[in-house]
Write an enzyme that holds these catalytic residues in place. Structure first.
Site, PDB file in Angstrom:
ATOM      1  N   GLY A   1      -2.050 -10.791 -13.623  1.00  0.00           N
ATOM      2  CA  GLY A   1      -1.688 -11.942 -14.770  1.00  0.00           C
ATOM      3  C   GLY A   1      -0.343 -12.455 -14.729  1.00  0.00           C
ATOM      4  O   GLY A   1       0.760 -11.424 -14.662  1.00  0.00           O
ATOM      5  N   SER A   2       0.145 -13.586 -14.769  1.00  0.00           N
ATOM      6  CA  SER A   2       1.404 -13.990 -14.716  1.00  0.00           C
ATOM      7  C   SER A   2       1.573 -15.482 -14.978  1.00  0.00           C
ATOM      8  O   SER A   2       0.562 -16.336 -15.301  1.00  0.00           O
ATOM      9  CB  SER A   2       1.967 -13.728 -13.179  1.00  0.00           C
ATOM     10  OG  SER A   2       0.756 -13.949 -12.253  1.00  0.00           O
ATOM     11  N   ARG A   3       2.372 -16.292 -14.190  1.00  0.00           N
ATOM     12  CA  ARG A   3       2.561 -17.746 -14.384  1.00  0.00           C
ATOM     13  C   ARG A   3       3.481 -18.189 -13.244  1.00  0.00           C
ATOM     14  O   ARG A   3       4.262 -17.571 -12.806  1.00  0.00           O
ATOM     15  CB  ARG A   3       3.229 -17.812 -15.786  1.00  0.00           C
ATOM     16  CG  ARG A   3       3.954 -19.267 -16.169  1.00  0.00           C
ATOM     17  CD  ARG A   3       4.544 -19.164 -17.465  1.00  0.00           C
ATOM     18  NE  ARG A   3       5.379 -20.118 -17.768  1.00  0.00           N
ATOM     19  CZ  ARG A   3       6.266 -20.323 -18.673  1.00  0.00           C
ATOM     20  NH1 ARG A   3       6.189 -19.463 -19.610  1.00  0.00           N
ATOM     21  NH2 ARG A   3       7.234 -21.171 -18.785  1.00  0.00           N
TER      22      ARG A   3
END
Length: 232
Positions: A189-191
């Protein structure tokens, strides 16, 4: 689509970074199974999810230096004009930033958005806020790349999220890179933020689904015709 095609498209290769995590989930499932059978099956479901998380499918990448391709699977969460992080050394003038948010079900292998040469790799420690928040770009742990292209320098920033605790990047300064080439991943989970040089205009909208190595995020100059592709 027949059954064979469905299986082939589901059972994609797993990136080697995931092997140790998948093995750990499986061993934990066996241990839990000694305690209670239902716990074993819960553990096996989580093991399957872990394998799915670290999948590394093939992508067909447009080969056109006038295009910027998404470096990540996920959702386009923001298109803004902001000053890039200082460590990227892209100057103090605002640039258009396209953000792609990856949830825990997206493929997390990151790919180069352009063809060019790596001129800067800059890691910065930080917090682990929700990566979908605007302030995550400033406060969270991140790793930035700057790629020299035919149309200027493109910035790509890997940003950790609430669950992500490990940013992996295996490219170094002065190395050449192709559009769609794998350069790193972020665990759980990240960007990614992409900073566009002058002359590029976004070709996506907020809320649109992006596919790493395939979705065109931005284009330089006027509309283009058909482009070539490369399987990566």
């Amino acid at each position: 689509m027949n059954l064979f095609d469905t299986i082939r498209n589901t059972l994609v290769p797993i990136h080697k970074e995931g092997y140790i995590f998948i093995a750990a989930f499986f061993v934990a499932s066996l241990v839990l199974g000694w305690i209670a059978t239902p716990l074993f099956w819960i553990g096996m479901v989580l093991t399957a999810w872990c394998a799915y998380f670290f999948r590394d499918p093939e992508r067909v990448t447009p080969q056109d230096d006038d295009l910027i391709i998404s470096p990540a699977d996920g959702t386009v969460s923001a298109i803004q004009t902001v000053v890039p992080p200082l460590e990227l050394e892209l100057g103090k003038e605002p640039m258009v930033r396209v953000s792609v948010f990856m949830n825990v079900f997206n493929c997390h292998v990151n790919r180069s958005p352009v063809r060019g040469r790596i001129v800067n790799v800059a890691y910065r420690p930080g917090l682990f806020l929700n990566a979908d928040l605007d302030k995550a770009s400033e406060d969270n742990e991140r790793n930035g790349l700057v790629i020299e292209t035919a149309h200027g320098r493109v910035g790509v920033v890997q940003i950790a999220g609430m669950v992500a605790r490990r940013i992996v990047c295996w490219v170094k300064p002065n190395e050449p890179v192709d559009a769609g080439e794998r350069f790193g991943l972020i665990r759980f989970g990240s960007r990614l933020d992409i900073f566009l040089p002058e002359g590029f205009a976004p070709r996506v909208s907020v809320g649109q689904t992006a596919i790493a190595g395939e979705t065109v995020l931005a284009e330089f100059g006027s509309a283009k015709g058909a482009v070539l592709s490369r399987r990566a």
